[in-house]
Design a protein around this motif. Structure first.
Motif, PDB file in Angstrom:
ATOM      1  N   LEU A 178       0.803  -1.226   0.000  1.00  0.00           N
ATOM      2  CA  LEU A 178       0.000   0.000   0.000  1.00  0.00           C
ATOM      3  C   LEU A 178       0.838   1.280   0.000  1.00  0.00           C
ATOM      4  N   VAL A 179       2.136   1.168  -0.276  1.00  0.00           N
ATOM      5  CA  VAL A 179       3.011   2.339  -0.343  1.00  0.00           C
ATOM      6  C   VAL A 179       3.544   2.431  -1.766  1.00  0.00           C
ATOM      7  N   ASP A 180       3.418   3.609  -2.370  1.00  0.00           N
ATOM      8  CA  ASP A 180       3.858   3.812  -3.746  1.00  0.00           C
ATOM      9  C   ASP A 180       5.231   4.450  -3.858  1.00  0.00           C
ATOM     10  N   GLU A 181       5.525   5.428  -2.988  1.00  0.00           N
ATOM     11  CA  GLU A 181       6.784   6.172  -3.092  1.00  0.00           C
ATOM     12  C   GLU A 181       7.336   6.489  -1.720  1.00  0.00           C
ATOM     13  N   LEU A 182       8.659   6.672  -1.667  1.00  0.00           N
ATOM     14  CA  LEU A 182       9.351   7.216  -0.505  1.00  0.00           C
ATOM     15  C   LEU A 182      10.070   8.476  -0.958  1.00  0.00           C
ATOM     16  N   TRP A 183       9.870   9.566  -0.219  1.00  0.00           N
ATOM     17  CA  TRP A 183      10.622  10.805  -0.415  1.00  0.00           C
ATOM     18  C   TRP A 183      11.399  11.007   0.884  1.00  0.00           C
ATOM     19  N   VAL A 184      12.724  10.934   0.825  1.00  0.00           N
ATOM     20  CA  VAL A 184      13.525  11.015   2.041  1.00  0.00           C
ATOM     21  C   VAL A 184      14.517  12.169   1.927  1.00  0.00           C
ATOM     22  N   GLN A 185      14.542  13.001   2.961  1.00  0.00           N
ATOM     23  CA  GLN A 185      15.481  14.101   3.074  1.00  0.00           C
ATOM     24  C   GLN A 185      16.548  13.669   4.074  1.00  0.00           C
ATOM     25  N   TYR A 186      17.761  13.414   3.597  1.00  0.00           N
ATOM     26  CA  TYR A 186      18.839  12.928   4.461  1.00  0.00           C
ATOM     27  C   TYR A 186      19.597  14.102   5.064  1.00  0.00           C
ATOM     28  N   ALA A 187      19.558  14.188   6.392  1.00  0.00           N
ATOM     29  CA  ALA A 187      20.267  15.242   7.119  1.00  0.00           C
ATOM     30  C   ALA A 187      21.720  14.841   7.314  1.00  0.00           C
ATOM     31  N   PRO A 188      22.625  15.809   7.372  1.00  0.00           N
ATOM     32  CA  PRO A 188      24.048  15.524   7.519  1.00  0.00           C
ATOM     33  C   PRO A 188      24.422  15.204   8.967  1.00  0.00           C
ATOM     34  N   VAL A 189      23.878  14.101   9.471  1.00  0.00           N
ATOM     35  CA  VAL A 189      24.173  13.665  10.833  1.00  0.00           C
ATOM     36  C   VAL A 189      23.973  12.152  10.912  1.00  0.00           C
ATOM     37  N   ALA A 190      24.821  11.499  11.703  1.00  0.00           N
ATOM     38  CA  ALA A 190      24.650  10.076  12.012  1.00  0.00           C
ATOM     39  C   ALA A 190      24.245   9.987  13.480  1.00  0.00           C
ATOM     40  N   LEU A 191      23.161   9.269  13.762  1.00  0.00           N
ATOM     41  CA  LEU A 191      22.648   9.184  15.130  1.00  0.00           C
ATOM     42  C   LEU A 191      23.121   7.941  15.875  1.00  0.00           C
ATOM     43  N   GLY A 192      23.489   6.899  15.166  1.00  0.00           N
ATOM     44  CA  GLY A 192      23.973   5.693  15.816  1.00  0.00           C
ATOM     45  C   GLY A 192      22.894   4.822  16.426  1.00  0.00           C
ATOM     46  N   GLY A 193      21.650   5.241  16.357  1.00  0.00           N
ATOM     47  CA  GLY A 193      20.536   4.460  16.900  1.00  0.00           C
ATOM     48  C   GLY A 193      19.294   5.312  16.955  1.00  0.00           C
ATOM     49  N   GLY A 194      18.173   4.676  17.248  1.00  0.00           N
ATOM     50  CA  GLY A 194      16.903   5.382  17.350  1.00  0.00           C
ATOM     51  C   GLY A 194      15.816   4.650  16.592  1.00  0.00           C
ATOM     52  N   ALA A 195      14.838   5.402  16.104  1.00  0.00           N
ATOM     53  CA  ALA A 195      13.722   4.832  15.347  1.00  0.00           C
ATOM     54  C   ALA A 195      14.145   4.693  13.891  1.00  0.00           C
ATOM     55  N   PRO A 196      14.175   3.456  13.356  1.00  0.00           N
ATOM     56  CA  PRO A 196      14.635   3.269  11.980  1.00  0.00           C
ATOM     57  C   PRO A 196      13.693   3.867  10.950  1.00  0.00           C
ATOM     58  N   LEU A 197      14.275   4.294   9.851  1.00  0.00           N
ATOM     59  CA  LEU A 197      13.507   4.823   8.731  1.00  0.00           C
ATOM     60  C   LEU A 197      12.431   3.834   8.312  1.00  0.00           C
ATOM     61  N   LEU A 198      12.807   2.624   8.041  1.00  0.00           N
ATOM     62  CA  LEU A 198      11.865   1.549   7.688  1.00  0.00           C
ATOM     63  C   LEU A 198      12.425   0.243   8.222  1.00  0.00           C
ATOM     64  N   PRO A 199      11.812  -0.320   9.250  1.00  0.00           N
ATOM     65  CA  PRO A 199      12.335  -1.569   9.804  1.00  0.00           C
ATOM     66  C   PRO A 199      11.837  -2.794   9.025  1.00  0.00           C
ATOM     67  N   ARG A 200      11.930  -2.727   7.705  1.00  0.00           N
ATOM     68  CA  ARG A 200      11.472  -3.796   6.821  1.00  0.00           C
ATOM     69  C   ARG A 200      12.402  -3.859   5.620  1.00  0.00           C
ATOM     70  N   ARG A 201      12.415  -5.001   4.968  1.00  0.00           N
ATOM     71  CA  ARG A 201      13.051  -5.068   3.657  1.00  0.00           C
ATOM     72  C   ARG A 201      12.030  -4.544   2.661  1.00  0.00           C
ATOM     73  N   LEU A 202      12.475  -3.659   1.803  1.00  0.00           N
ATOM     74  CA  LEU A 202      11.596  -3.062   0.812  1.00  0.00           C
ATOM     75  C   LEU A 202      12.415  -2.821  -0.445  1.00  0.00           C
ATOM     76  N   GLU A 203      11.946  -3.307  -1.568  1.00  0.00           N
ATOM     77  CA  GLU A 203      12.637  -3.117  -2.832  1.00  0.00           C
ATOM     78  C   GLU A 203      12.183  -1.799  -3.454  1.00  0.00           C
ATOM     79  N   LEU A 204      13.157  -0.992  -3.876  1.00  0.00           N
ATOM     80  CA  LEU A 204      12.881   0.357  -4.361  1.00  0.00           C
ATOM     81  C   LEU A 204      13.578   0.594  -5.694  1.00  0.00           C
ATOM     82  N   ARG A 205      13.067   1.570  -6.438  1.00  0.00           N
ATOM     83  CA  ARG A 205      13.743   2.041  -7.656  1.00  0.00           C
ATOM     84  C   ARG A 205      13.962   3.548  -7.485  1.00  0.00           C
ATOM     85  N   LEU A 206      15.214   3.973  -7.588  1.00  0.00           N
ATOM     86  CA  LEU A 206      15.547   5.389  -7.452  1.00  0.00           C
ATOM     87  C   LEU A 206      14.980   6.155  -8.635  1.00  0.00           C
TER      88      LEU A 206
END
Length: 182
Positions: free
Chosen positions: A130-158
């Motif tokens: 039920l998801v068609d697209e992902l639009w992700v804005q990547y910030a210039p920071v590494a957090l090392g942990g927290g709430a994952p972007l997507l805790p699933r395997r998902l096949e994508l096309r850029l």
């Protein structure tokens, strides 16, 4: 009409830090009207859906207005005060989640659906195709942990990559099993 997960992420793939804070994100320079900025998406949105943790964060930080005028659905088993324009619902199984999505799509009246978050809720929608697209804005920071972007395997096309001030932004199409066999 598309169902779009529009979000920001750290470069190591987290949408919130281990304390569920977005302070790492809110100090970054972004042009809302720039490439893949929220002002490009907002007019397309007819309805939005999010989980309880995301809703609570918006309440706690007085950011409910950021949702705009679109009809908003919150999936939760928690009790929240009623708010005009917000529909509180729950979905305990696949059939109920499909029903919620159908209701959100109907409320969008032919416009796009914005999956606000969190990642696990978006993952549940993705599991059902039920998801068609992902639009992700990547910030210039590494957090090392927290709430994952997507805790699933998902096949994508850029589909698109841009720079918006401090952010690397990308848009992907979600590939379903029929698309993968081509």
């Amino acid at each position: 009409m598309a169902t779009i997960f529009y979000t920001a992420s750290s470069v190591d793939g987290f949408i919130a830090d281990p304390g569920n804070s977005l302070s790492w994100l809110l100090t970054r320079d972004v042009d809302p009207s720039g490439p893949m900025g929220f002002q490009a998406l907002q007019p397309r949105i007819g309805a939005s859906v999010m989980g309880a943790t995301t809703w609570q964060w918006l309440l706690d930080h007085d950011e409910v207005g950021a949702l705009g005028e679109a009809r908003t659905f919150v999936l939760s088993h928690r009790a929240f005060d009623l708010v005009d324009g917000i529909t509180f619902t729950s979905a305990d199984d696949e059939a109920a989640l499909r029903e919620v999505h159908a209701g959100v799509v109907a409320a969008a009246e032919g416009r796009d659906v914005w999956l606000v978050g969190g990642g696990d809720l978006v993952g549940q929608f993705a599991d059902l195709g039920l998801v068609d697209e992902l639009w992700v804005q990547y910030a210039p920071v590494a957090l090392g942990g927290g709430a994952p972007l997507l805790p699933r395997r998902l096949e994508l096309r850029l589909e698109e990559v841009e720079r918006n001030r401090d952010f690397a932004v990308a848009r992907w199409s979600v590939l379903n099993s029929a698309t993968l066999t081509r």
